[in-house]
Design a protein around this motif. Structure first.
Motif, mmCIF file in Angstrom:
data_model
loop_
_atom_site.group_PDB
_atom_site.id
_atom_site.type_symbol
_atom_site.label_atom_id
_atom_site.label_comp_id
_atom_site.label_asym_id
_atom_site.label_seq_id
_atom_site.Cartn_x
_atom_site.Cartn_y
_atom_site.Cartn_z
ATOM 1 N N SER A 52 0.859 -1.153 0.019
ATOM 2 C CA SER A 52 -0.047 0.073 -0.029
ATOM 3 C C SER A 52 0.736 1.095 -0.002
ATOM 4 C CB SER A 52 -1.066 0.161 1.072
ATOM 5 O OG SER A 52 -0.188 0.114 2.406
ATOM 6 N N THR A 53 2.051 1.064 -0.404
ATOM 7 C CA THR A 53 3.067 2.368 -0.387
ATOM 8 C C THR A 53 2.488 3.323 -1.123
ATOM 9 O OG1 THR A 53 4.731 0.786 0.185
ATOM 10 C CG2 THR A 53 5.386 2.817 -1.004
ATOM 11 N N GLY A 54 2.511 4.580 -0.605
ATOM 12 C CA GLY A 54 1.847 5.571 -1.251
ATOM 13 C C GLY A 54 0.531 6.018 -0.728
ATOM 14 N N GLN A 55 -0.321 4.990 -0.426
ATOM 15 C CA GLN A 55 -1.668 5.322 0.088
ATOM 16 C C GLN A 55 -1.674 5.402 1.654
ATOM 17 O OE1 GLN A 55 -2.900 2.451 -3.555
ATOM 18 N NE2 GLN A 55 -4.235 2.674 -2.092
ATOM 19 N N GLU A 56 -0.676 5.228 2.398
ATOM 20 C CA GLU A 56 -0.671 5.349 3.937
ATOM 21 C C GLU A 56 -1.754 6.338 4.430
ATOM 22 O OE1 GLU A 56 2.285 5.233 2.125
ATOM 23 O OE2 GLU A 56 3.141 3.680 2.862
ATOM 24 N N ALA A 57 -1.646 7.340 3.892
ATOM 25 C CA ALA A 57 -2.565 8.724 4.514
ATOM 26 C C ALA A 57 -4.213 7.968 4.422
ATOM 27 C CB ALA A 57 -2.340 9.798 3.747
ATOM 28 N N CYS A 58 -4.421 7.378 3.250
ATOM 29 C CA CYS A 58 -5.766 7.009 3.242
ATOM 30 C C CYS A 58 -6.289 5.837 4.476
ATOM 31 C CB CYS A 58 -6.094 6.230 1.892
ATOM 32 S SG CYS A 58 -6.090 7.332 0.560
ATOM 33 N N SER A 59 -5.704 4.805 4.288
ATOM 34 C CA SER A 59 -5.817 3.667 5.148
ATOM 35 C C SER A 59 -5.731 4.210 6.984
ATOM 36 C CB SER A 59 -5.298 2.594 5.147
ATOM 37 O OG SER A 59 -4.094 2.474 4.902
ATOM 38 N N ILE A 60 -4.821 4.783 7.107
ATOM 39 C CA ILE A 60 -4.464 5.527 8.404
ATOM 40 C C ILE A 60 -5.174 6.333 8.862
ATOM 41 C CG2 ILE A 60 -2.788 6.503 10.171
ATOM 42 C CD1 ILE A 60 -2.138 3.380 9.341
ATOM 43 N N GLY A 61 -5.413 7.616 8.019
ATOM 44 C CA GLY A 61 -6.431 8.462 8.496
ATOM 45 C C GLY A 61 -8.082 8.007 8.478
ATOM 46 N N ASP B 146 -3.054 13.312 2.134
ATOM 47 C CA ASP B 146 -3.070 14.184 3.166
ATOM 48 C C ASP B 146 -3.738 13.565 4.326
ATOM 49 O OD1 ASP B 146 -3.870 16.219 5.233
ATOM 50 O OD2 ASP B 146 -4.155 17.768 3.524
ATOM 51 N N VAL B 147 -3.091 12.872 5.316
ATOM 52 C CA VAL B 147 -3.749 12.159 6.451
ATOM 53 C C VAL B 147 -4.652 12.969 7.256
ATOM 54 C CG1 VAL B 147 -1.867 12.275 8.106
ATOM 55 C CG2 VAL B 147 -3.353 10.468 7.983
ATOM 56 N N LEU B 148 -4.582 14.199 7.557
ATOM 57 C CA LEU B 148 -5.143 15.273 8.219
ATOM 58 C C LEU B 148 -6.482 15.369 7.465
ATOM 59 C CD1 LEU B 148 -2.896 17.637 9.905
ATOM 60 C CD2 LEU B 148 -3.876 15.368 10.797
ATOM 61 N N VAL C 145 5.515 8.318 -12.117
ATOM 62 C CA VAL C 145 5.820 7.795 -10.644
ATOM 63 C C VAL C 145 6.668 8.789 -9.808
ATOM 64 C CG1 VAL C 145 6.619 5.891 -9.392
ATOM 65 C CG2 VAL C 145 5.542 5.297 -11.510
ATOM 66 N N ALA C 146 7.579 9.129 -10.477
ATOM 67 C CA ALA C 146 8.622 10.053 -9.695
ATOM 68 C C ALA C 146 7.725 11.326 -9.252
ATOM 69 C CB ALA C 146 9.556 10.665 -10.447
ATOM 70 N N ALA C 147 6.952 11.862 -9.911
ATOM 71 C CA ALA C 147 6.037 12.831 -9.635
ATOM 72 C C ALA C 147 5.140 12.851 -8.461
ATOM 73 C CB ALA C 147 5.116 13.319 -10.904
ATOM 74 N N TRP C 148 4.563 11.505 -8.287
ATOM 75 C CA TRP C 148 3.867 11.137 -7.084
ATOM 76 C C TRP C 148 4.734 11.190 -5.966
ATOM 77 C CZ3 TRP C 148 -1.037 11.497 -6.038
ATOM 78 C CH2 TRP C 148 -2.024 11.969 -7.021
ATOM 79 N N ARG C 149 6.107 10.453 -6.279
ATOM 80 C CA ARG C 149 6.993 10.078 -5.101
ATOM 81 C C ARG C 149 7.194 11.424 -4.434
ATOM 82 N NH1 ARG C 149 10.224 6.415 -7.698
ATOM 83 N NH2 ARG C 149 8.955 4.704 -6.975
ATOM 84 N N GLY C 150 7.173 12.584 -5.105
ATOM 85 C CA GLY C 150 7.377 13.811 -4.708
ATOM 86 C C GLY C 150 6.195 14.160 -3.556
ATOM 87 N N LYS C 151 5.040 13.433 -3.862
ATOM 88 C CA LYS C 151 3.979 13.963 -3.034
ATOM 89 C C LYS C 151 3.686 12.789 -1.943
ATOM 90 C CE LYS C 151 1.557 15.409 -6.919
ATOM 91 N NZ LYS C 151 0.455 15.413 -7.956
ATOM 92 N N ASP C 152 4.967 12.210 -1.416
ATOM 93 C CA ASP C 152 4.713 11.067 -0.470
ATOM 94 C C ASP C 152 4.110 11.421 0.889
ATOM 95 O OD1 ASP C 152 5.696 9.430 1.933
ATOM 96 O OD2 ASP C 152 7.144 8.567 0.477
ATOM 97 N N PRO C 153 2.995 10.851 1.093
ATOM 98 C CA PRO C 153 2.157 11.092 2.342
ATOM 99 C C PRO C 153 2.649 11.313 3.579
ATOM 100 C CG PRO C 153 1.638 8.998 1.484
ATOM 101 C CD PRO C 153 2.610 9.499 0.417
ATOM 102 N N ILE C 154 4.053 10.443 3.982
ATOM 103 C CA ILE C 154 4.505 10.154 4.874
ATOM 104 C C ILE C 154 5.423 11.490 5.145
ATOM 105 C CG2 ILE C 154 6.162 8.654 6.611
ATOM 106 C CD1 ILE C 154 4.882 6.283 5.173
#
Lengths: 356, 324
Positions: free
Chosen positions: A61-70, A229-231, A278-287
């Motif tokens: 789920s790498t990249g989607q952590e803000a979704c499931s944790i939030g 954005d986890v918040l 992919v690189a563009a989104w890696r720049g938006k890493d939620p963690i």
């Protein structure tokens, strides 16, 4: 719908929009971060286990952590969770123990579900974390039924159902959304739009411009949120769950995010998307984005140390469970029915005697 | 005891169980205000209210899926599929979700749903109102499959299905809904799941059949008697798990078996019953196990009477076994 209508709380500079800040206490903020880091560490370890042949399969789920944790943080005691296979973070945030999660991945006697399913198909009755299946979106009508049962008993609970963008194309999605609207049920449909259903782009999954706009057709509100954005996720899911508990019905939430890794360890995403994307989104890493906010608040000093700590916790959990004995042969025939019928008893005895 | 029809007995079972246990709910298309297209749920809406007798939107995935969630969260749902021919949209929910919930969660979650569906031919309903889908569900690990052939069994088996802990596909032979009548015990009445019924005792041949074929088998057995042969008719009632003990004991005694069902022949449940008999009764058999079945065609509208096995076709198979 414009991007301005995608709710964000965390600004690019690491501060928050005070009008949208869910106002979580500091320990809770830190807990969100640590669970996101733990989730990332689980992915890394599980993929390594798969690559070295110690487990057969994994869905990261790498990249989607803000979704499931939030989203998981918005779930309260008594609520129900009907997750998709990529949403281990929801359960983890609700208290599904790491040891249980690791046991399930390993499928040995450390697995409370007795090695019955491949990795990512966890469940835990004690927190109403319902058993995951592989067919997409089949859990959505179940969420409807669980919500119906709670409603007729007068319980003020909410039901969280999670799924991906591909799931919105299924008949089960249609059935569940329609039933929820008709019966005015407390179901929150949390759709993680990670832009791909395996290789299929979301633009080719639907002719609508957004997924959220499907909601009004079922008499439900549809909202979009920044899924990195986890918040923001915590706020939107928390608000929807609150409305559900108050008897105001269900909501469809579209969280815009990106799956940085493959669909599963069997997938090669380079076939269907570019490195640049992919690189563009890696720049938006939620963690990293959330870490910047916590550092600005003085709640976090050394993210690298936190992440190393998470890896160590996962390493130890795997070490503790990996040598558990395999599930016994006889367990294959149990839990098919409430009691073992004659034909399964015969098949079991035949297998165990070596004559089958 | 009053004499009632099979459909009335189904209605009686639902009303009795709903009165006994407030967690029992009924859901499906037209089950509420309408009382069901066959009137199986007549009167329940008025008596138990719309929260427990639920008129759903037209979607079988939604009906079965919702029932699964209700069962996971403490209710005892009885879902009606208007005709068993319309059950296929819900096939995934039945075989991959309802049937597997206990197994995949190692007993943490269960889906003890009863799915009722009128089944079989004989009402001039053509392909989409006449099929007999039992074999699909018998093939699915985790399901109990029941098909009563009498009002008393319909009431008692449905009550047992509702009280049980396993998901049940409850197929009702619609051809018999109003054509058979018998005395049915009033109030609570249970017939155990997994126990067959000897419809008619006999010594020379065992005729195994279920649903709307039971009266056909009885007529064939009567004709056989006139020809000097004594035919035992067995109705398993619960198709799966099958009462293999009853069948085994009978065939070991008679030495001959014929299986009669209206579903298509190939991979029909008769094939499994025949295999079980030859595995268990081989040294007692005096003739090959016979099958009388529907044909491997879609269910035909105009030629329904020729498609469905009748007493004459059954009798020919009985004679062939006896004369082997």
């Amino acid at each position: 719908m414009t991007d301005a209508e995608i709710l964000s709380v965390l600004r690019p500079d690491g501060t928050v929009d005070p009008s949208l800040d869910p106002g979580l206490p500091d320990p809770e903020l830190l807990s969100l971060y640590r669970h996101m880091a733990l989730l990332r560490a689980i992915d890394e370890k599980a993929v390594a286990l798969q690559r070295s042949g110690r487990i057969g399969f994994f869905v990261p789920s790498t990249g989607q952590e803000a979704c499931s944790i939030g989203a998981g943080h918005a779930v309260r005691e008594g609520d129900w969770i009907f997750p998709a296979y990529r949403d281990h973070g929801v359960g983890l945030m609700r208290g599904y123990p790491l040891a249980a999660l690791v046991g399930q991945i390993l499928g040995n006697t450390a697995d409370a579900t007795r090695g019955r399913q491949m990795p990512n198909h966890w469940c835990d009755r004690s927190i109403h974390l319902v058993s995951v299946s592989s067919p997409v979106a089949t859990q959505l009508p179940h969420a409807v039924g669980a919500a119906y049962a709670a409603k007729v008993r007068g319980e003020r609970i909410a039901v969280l159902a999670t799924f991906g963008d591909g799931g919105t194309s299924t008949g089960d999605f249609h059935a569940a959304m329609n039933f929820t609207g008709v019966f005015r049920l407390p179901v929150v449909f949390f759709c993680e739009n990670n832009r791909y259903a395996i290789s299929h782009r979301v633009e080719d999954q639907t002719a609508t411009r957004t997924l959220a706009e499907k909601a009004p057709a079922y008499g439900l509100p549809g909202v979009r949120v920044d899924g990195n954005d986890v918040l923001a996720v915590r706020k939107v899911v928390g608000d929807a769950m609150g409305r559900a508990r108050a008897g105001e019905g269900g909501t469809l939430i579209e969280a815009l995010t990106y799956r940085l890794g493959p669909h599963s360890t069997s997938d090669d995403p380079t076939v269907y998307r570019s490195e640049e994307e992919v690189a563009a989104w890696r720049g938006k890493d939620p963690i990293r984005r959330f870490a910047a906010f916590l550092m600005g608040r003085g709640l976090l000093e050394d993210p690298a140390a936190e992440e190393a700590g998470a890896k160590e916790i996962v390493r130890r959990a795997v070490e503790a469970a990996e040598d558990a004995p395999p599930v016994p042969l006889s367990s294959m025939f149990e839990d098919v029915y409430a009691e073992i019928p004659w034909h399964l008893a015969e098949q079991r005895d035949s297998l165990l005697s070596g004559k089958g | 005891m009053p004499e009632v029809t099979l459909i009335k007995a189904v209605n009686d079972a639902l009303a009795t169980e709903m009165a006994r246990d407030p967690s029992v709910c009924v859901l499906g298309e037209d089950v509420g205000r309408e009382g069901g297209v066959f009137r199986a749920t007549e009167g329940l809406f008025r008596r138990f209210g719309q929260e427990r007798v639920i008129d759903t939107p037209l979607n079988e995935v939604g009906i079965v899926g919702m029932a699964i969630g209700m069962a996971m969260n403490g209710l005892r749902p009885v879902a009606e599929i208007e005709f068993s021919d319309f059950i296929y949209p819900a096939f995934d929910q039945i075989v991959s979700e309802m049937a597997k919930m206990r197994y995949r969660s190692a007993g943490q979650f269960t889906a003890a749903v009863v799915v009722r569906a009128p089944s079989g031919g004989g009402i001039k309903g053509g392909h989409y109102h006449s099929q007999s889908p039992e074999a699909y569900f018998i093939h699915t690990a985790g399901l109990v499959v029941v098909m009563p052939s009498t009002p008393s069994d319909a009431k008692g088996l449905l009550a047992s299905a509702i009280r049980g802990e396993d998901p049940v596909i409850f197929l009702e032979p619609k051809a018999l809904y109003r054509t058979v009548k018998e005395e049915v015990p009033q109030g609570e009445h249970l017939v155990p799941i997994g126990k067959g019924r000897i419809v008619r005792p006999g010594d020379d041949l065992t005729l195994i059949t279920w649903g709307a074929m039971v009266p056909v088998a009885e007529k064939a057995a009567e004709s056989a008697t006139a020809e000097g042969a004594s035919v035992e008719v067995i109705d398993p009632r619960t198709l799966w798990p099958l009462d293999i003990g009853m069948i085994e004991a009978s065939v070991n005694r008679t030495g001959r078996a014929v299986i009669l069902h209206e579903a298509p022949r190939t991979c029909g449940f008769g094939a499994e019953v025949a295999a079980l008999i030859q595995e268990r009764c081989f040294l007692h058999l005096k003739s090959p196990v016979g099958r009388v079945t529907g044909f491997d065609t879609p269910f035909p509208y105009a030629l329904e009477k020729s498609y469905l096995p009748d007493p004459e076709r059954t009798l020919r198979a009985v004679r062939a076994a006896l004369e082997f």
